[in-house]
Design a protein around this motif. Sequence first.
Motif, PDB file in Angstrom:
ATOM      1  N   TYR A 266      54.179  48.667  40.631  1.00  0.00           N
ATOM      2  CA  TYR A 266      54.785  48.646  39.299  1.00  0.00           C
ATOM      3  C   TYR A 266      54.278  49.761  38.391  1.00  0.00           C
ATOM      4  CZ  TYR A 266      50.353  46.378  38.220  1.00  0.00           C
ATOM      5  OH  TYR A 266      49.018  46.099  38.106  1.00  0.00           O
ATOM      6  N   PHE A 267      53.210  50.452  38.794  1.00  0.00           N
ATOM      7  CA  PHE A 267      52.689  51.492  37.905  1.00  0.00           C
ATOM      8  C   PHE A 267      53.400  52.819  38.165  1.00  0.00           C
ATOM      9  CE2 PHE A 267      49.431  50.357  41.132  1.00  0.00           C
ATOM     10  CZ  PHE A 267      49.555  51.451  41.980  1.00  0.00           C
ATOM     11  N   GLU A 268      53.107  53.792  37.311  1.00  0.00           N
ATOM     12  CA  GLU A 268      53.799  55.080  37.346  1.00  0.00           C
ATOM     13  C   GLU A 268      53.655  55.768  38.698  1.00  0.00           C
ATOM     14  OE1 GLU A 268      51.870  58.312  35.225  1.00  0.00           O
ATOM     15  OE2 GLU A 268      50.078  57.076  35.005  1.00  0.00           O
ATOM     16  N   GLY A 269      54.566  56.700  38.951  1.00  0.00           N
ATOM     17  CA  GLY A 269      54.483  57.485  40.170  1.00  0.00           C
ATOM     18  C   GLY A 269      55.750  57.410  40.996  1.00  0.00           C
ATOM     19  N   THR A 270      55.762  58.198  42.057  1.00  0.00           N
ATOM     20  CA  THR A 270      56.907  58.265  42.965  1.00  0.00           C
ATOM     21  C   THR A 270      56.483  57.738  44.330  1.00  0.00           C
ATOM     22  OG1 THR A 270      57.733  60.218  41.807  1.00  0.00           O
ATOM     23  CG2 THR A 270      58.625  59.776  44.014  1.00  0.00           C
ATOM     24  N   THR A 271      57.216  56.754  44.821  1.00  0.00           N
ATOM     25  CA  THR A 271      56.848  56.124  46.089  1.00  0.00           C
ATOM     26  C   THR A 271      57.583  56.771  47.254  1.00  0.00           C
ATOM     27  OG1 THR A 271      56.501  54.007  44.967  1.00  0.00           O
ATOM     28  CG2 THR A 271      56.702  53.956  47.362  1.00  0.00           C
ATOM     29  N   GLY A 272      56.819  57.257  48.230  1.00  0.00           N
ATOM     30  CA  GLY A 272      57.349  57.719  49.500  1.00  0.00           C
ATOM     31  C   GLY A 272      56.589  57.044  50.614  1.00  0.00           C
ATOM     32  N   LYS A 273      56.716  57.561  51.821  1.00  0.00           N
ATOM     33  CA  LYS A 273      55.954  56.993  52.929  1.00  0.00           C
ATOM     34  C   LYS A 273      55.538  58.089  53.887  1.00  0.00           C
ATOM     35  CE  LYS A 273      59.979  55.618  55.709  1.00  0.00           C
ATOM     36  NZ  LYS A 273      60.692  54.483  56.322  1.00  0.00           N
ATOM     37  N   ARG A 274      54.520  57.784  54.667  1.00  0.00           N
ATOM     38  CA  ARG A 274      54.022  58.653  55.711  1.00  0.00           C
ATOM     39  C   ARG A 274      53.823  57.819  56.977  1.00  0.00           C
ATOM     40  NH1 ARG A 274      55.083  61.722  52.201  1.00  0.00           N
ATOM     41  NH2 ARG A 274      53.910  63.553  51.452  1.00  0.00           N
ATOM     42  N   ILE A 275      53.637  58.502  58.102  1.00  0.00           N
ATOM     43  CA  ILE A 275      53.258  57.852  59.344  1.00  0.00           C
ATOM     44  C   ILE A 275      51.753  58.007  59.501  1.00  0.00           C
ATOM     45  CG2 ILE A 275      53.518  57.815  61.850  1.00  0.00           C
ATOM     46  CD1 ILE A 275      55.978  56.867  60.289  1.00  0.00           C
ATOM     47  N   SER A 276      51.056  56.897  59.663  1.00  0.00           N
ATOM     48  CA  SER A 276      49.604  56.921  59.773  1.00  0.00           C
ATOM     49  C   SER A 276      49.173  57.374  61.162  1.00  0.00           C
ATOM     50  CB  SER A 276      49.037  55.537  59.489  1.00  0.00           C
ATOM     51  OG  SER A 276      47.626  55.526  59.648  1.00  0.00           O
ATOM     52  N   ARG A 277      47.925  57.798  61.260  1.00  0.00           N
ATOM     53  CA  ARG A 277      47.345  58.130  62.556  1.00  0.00           C
ATOM     54  C   ARG A 277      46.707  56.919  63.234  1.00  0.00           C
ATOM     55  NH1 ARG A 277      44.845  64.235  62.933  1.00  0.00           N
ATOM     56  NH2 ARG A 277      46.877  65.262  62.849  1.00  0.00           N
ATOM     57  N   GLY A 278      46.885  55.751  62.664  1.00  0.00           N
ATOM     58  CA  GLY A 278      46.268  54.591  63.293  1.00  0.00           C
ATOM     59  C   GLY A 278      46.946  53.297  62.931  1.00  0.00           C
TER      60      GLY A 278
END
Length: 301
Positions: free
Chosen positions: A65-77
């Motif tokens: 709910y806080f400020e910012g832009t949400t994206g995603k990444r693929i983790s290494r684990g």
Amino acid sequence: MYSLGEVWTGIKNPELAFSRLNGIINHLRVGEGYYPDGVDIFEEDWDNLVILDACRYDFFEEQVYFEGTTGKRISRGTTTREFIRGNFTDRKAHDTVYVSANPWFLRLREEIGAEVHDYVNLHSDEQRDAANGLTTRPETVTERALRTNEEYPNKRLIVHYLQPHQPYLTEFGRERFDPHGDTMLSIKRNNATRDVVIRAYRENLDLVLGEVDSLIESLTGTTVVAADHGELFGERERPIPVRLYGHPGGVYVPELLEVPWHVIDTGERKEVVSEEPVRAIDEGADSQAVKRQLEDLGYRT
């Protein structure tokens, strides 16, 4: 990587045995003890990296709910151990200070040749809350991260919260789950339904998001809120389609590999300086104590 002996020890629990076999197959397939096609966190652009332990991208996207832009990444684990191996092996991150409530960096650092400028240990016995599952509460992490940020204004800062990972700290979660130990065992002992597990997890996520919200207000530079790995809630693994809860190693499915990458860009950047480590980072940390702390959280060490 799981050994065949460890698969055999789980034979009384077929789901666990098949899950461990999945881990062996996938580690052999990729040729590493982590997922090499995931993102290298140190190659990304950030001044502060806030890590939420076992935080799924889809749940985060719904609840942030806080400020910012949400994206995603693929983790290494798909476990913290894999995440640490994949990002810190042979890494001399002398421009970085790591504040952590998860013991895996300290457990692995000598084996994988990892260094940071300073490491702030928030999983020692005196920092953990025995009444709530021998874990470090999120407000403890926030308070120490703020102090560390003031102490090292010219360093990249990693802040590793343990939540939303078990143990579940809200009243609902405490009433329904063992305070520490293996996720699957805890679910079976307490005869918990999937909906109950997800509610406890979501409440833990809300709890830690509140602490992150208060932390980011005081941070300078570009802050990224991410995760080391996700969490399974009965989804099928691969290649053997067993259903499991938690975050088993080597199970490379979207629910575990996809993690949030929420960017808060203030426009002001840190002037980051690389310097030799300030001290031996295992100062005061006994290897057996670290092992016990991991086992308290349900990790196989």
